[in-house]
Design a protein around this motif. Structure first.
Motif, mmCIF file in Angstrom:
data_model
loop_
_atom_site.group_PDB
_atom_site.id
_atom_site.type_symbol
_atom_site.label_atom_id
_atom_site.label_comp_id
_atom_site.label_asym_id
_atom_site.label_seq_id
_atom_site.Cartn_x
_atom_site.Cartn_y
_atom_site.Cartn_z
ATOM 1 N N HIS A 1 -1.614 0.223 -6.020
ATOM 2 C CA HIS A 1 -1.578 -0.786 -4.974
ATOM 3 C C HIS A 1 -1.847 -2.182 -5.532
ATOM 4 O O HIS A 1 -2.531 -2.346 -6.554
ATOM 5 C CB HIS A 1 -2.591 -0.447 -3.889
ATOM 6 C CG HIS A 1 -2.292 0.848 -3.195
ATOM 7 N ND1 HIS A 1 -3.246 1.570 -2.516
ATOM 8 C CD2 HIS A 1 -1.135 1.558 -3.080
ATOM 9 C CE1 HIS A 1 -2.698 2.671 -2.013
ATOM 10 N NE2 HIS A 1 -1.420 2.683 -2.350
ATOM 11 N N ASP B 1 3.294 -1.393 -5.813
ATOM 12 C CA ASP B 1 3.484 -2.317 -4.704
ATOM 13 C C ASP B 1 4.216 -3.575 -5.152
ATOM 14 O O ASP B 1 4.188 -3.951 -6.329
ATOM 15 C CB ASP B 1 2.135 -2.747 -4.132
ATOM 16 C CG ASP B 1 1.527 -1.741 -3.173
ATOM 17 O OD1 ASP B 1 2.157 -0.700 -2.920
ATOM 18 O OD2 ASP B 1 0.419 -2.008 -2.660
ATOM 19 N N PHE C 1 0.825 -1.205 0.000
ATOM 20 C CA PHE C 1 0.000 0.000 0.000
ATOM 21 C C PHE C 1 0.867 1.267 0.000
ATOM 22 O O PHE C 1 0.605 2.227 0.709
ATOM 23 C CB PHE C 1 -0.978 0.002 1.172
ATOM 24 C CG PHE C 1 -2.090 -0.996 1.011
ATOM 25 C CD1 PHE C 1 -3.099 -0.768 0.078
ATOM 26 C CD2 PHE C 1 -2.118 -2.154 1.759
ATOM 27 C CE1 PHE C 1 -4.120 -1.698 -0.096
ATOM 28 C CE2 PHE C 1 -3.137 -3.088 1.592
ATOM 29 C CZ PHE C 1 -4.139 -2.868 0.659
#
Length: 415
Positions: A178, A204, A129
């Protein structure tokens, strides 16, 4: 045809990028200046890299170092060019600014969003995140709490959110993508990049499948020719290329001559490696005490394995003075015995010392110590390969120096 190219912001990081491409089956060569690229193409490698020094430069000096290298790599017309940065995103608005690099990269390659990935799970580097985490020993810390990076003498980590970290270094917007938006679909990732209004997008990653996904997306996209990230990004791109050049051996023979360590690293990990070498009988010489260079050269001539260092407290000197003195010792020892196996410690130190020694190219000979590679160096006064190991401050297990000397294999190194 060259399948990928990269510029590394320090020499140890550049070797890491080459290692990751080699692990993926890509043949490759690393040159120590842009002038060496043309000659490196003669061997028809899959990947060519330029080992640079941008990580240590003031932001206002980056353009002169980085732009010519990126323009040269752009003109090779390769599918993707990576700016290889440290897996702990070492940079600040004033030193080694990755924000400034993003600006330069978009000037050179066009305005498409720059994919950014610092995750490298086998090094203990994870992005979740948008927040980055880094292992130190057996413990994984948030980046701004990791002991080495939180107290870095030049670029201390004060922020774990990588979009915020990079955004503080440029006026251009930095976004994040993310893992929950991945869905295992490279096309979905590419669409997210294309639809982003940001100049760069932090991606990510906390598992190898994320590296592979981003690698496939990079090669699928016809817009994102310039990317920025760590060795995990190199590995993902390399796997996506699907080359079958084989991987380097994971074993090494004992050093054919004395082993010489030239260390400008002040990290706690290097200090532990120095102490371990002393326990096994190595000679250690503090570079900055009077007569140190002559003492180190004499001990090497007598057949000792020697660590020449600035790791422990002692007299002070500028980085340039340290690098010049280390190179003086290295040149004298290699001239006397070219069989010397050389270990150079410190990401910034490595590049400047090897350039002073006249090294032009590096290739990976073996991977006996996980991500710490045994390399062959060529160039300048050397008519045969010099065996070289480059070690960043956070790299390697405690007994690394003695394992390099003896050729003992060891896995699971942390970086």
């Amino acid at each position: 045809m060259i399948a990928a190219a990269f510029y590394g912001d320090d020499f140890t990081g550049s070797v890491d990028a080459l290692v990751q491409f080699r692990r993926a089956g890509c043949t490759g060569v690393l040159v120590t200046s842009p002038d060496g690229v043309k000659g490196a193409l003669g061997g028809d490698p899959d990947v060519v890299g330029i080992a640079g020094i941008a990580r240590s430069l003031p932001a206002d000096e980056l353009d002169a170092e980085v732009r010519p290298a990126l323009e040269l790599l752009r003109d090779l017309d390769v599918p993707v060019v990576q700016y290889k940065a440290c897996s702990t995103a070492d940079s600040s608005p004033v030193v080694g600014s990755l924000g400034r690099v993003i600006e330069i990269g978009r000037d050179v390659f066009g305005p498409a969003a720059v994919p950014v990935q610092f995750a490298q799970p086998d090094f203990g580097r994870y992005t979740f995140f948008g927040h980055h985490f880094a292992r130190d020993g057996e413990v994984v810390y948030r980046l701004d709490r990791q002991p080495t990076m939180a107290h870095h003498p030049v670029t201390p980590a004060t922020e774990s959110d990588l979009a915020r970290h990079l955004g503080a270094q440029t006026a251009q917007p930095v976004g994040a993508l993310h893992w929950t938006a991945y869905d295992g679909d490279a096309d979905a990732v590419v669409r997210a990049w294309r639809e982003s209004a940001a100049a760069a997008v932090v991606c990510d990653g906390f598992a190898d499948e994320h590296l592979d996904l981003i690698g496939r997306a990079v090669l699928t996209s016809d817009a994102q020719r310039f990317v920025l990230g760590a060795g995990g990004l190199s590995l993902g791109i390399g796997r996506a290329l699907g080359r079958t050049g084989g991987v380097p051996p994971t074993s090494a023979t004992p050093a054919p001559g004395p082993t010489l360590v030239l260390s400008g690293s002040g990290s706690p990990r290097t200090a532990a490696q120095l102490a371990a070498a002393e326990r096994t009988g190595w000679s250690t010489v503090h570079l900055l005490v009077p007569g140190a260079a002559d003492e180190a050269i004499a001990r090497h001539a007598a057949g000792a394995d020697v660590v020449v260092h600035t790791t422990r407290p002692g007299p002070s000197a500028t980085s340039r003075e340290i690098e010049e003195r280390l190179a003086q010792v290295g040149a004298a020892c290699l001239a006397r015995d070219p069989r010397t196996r050389l270990i150079v410690c410190g990401g910034d130190t490595s590049g400047n010392v090897l350039r002073r020694l006249g090294v032009d190219t590096l290739s990976v000979a073996a991977l006996p110590w996980d991500n710490v590679a045994l390399c062959h160096a060529m160039g300048g006064p050397y008519d045969r390969p010099v065996e070289v190991v480059l070690k960043g401050g956070q790299m390697g297990h405690e007994d690394l120096f003695d394992d390099v000397r003896s050729g003992r294999s060891r896995g699971n190194d942390a970086h």
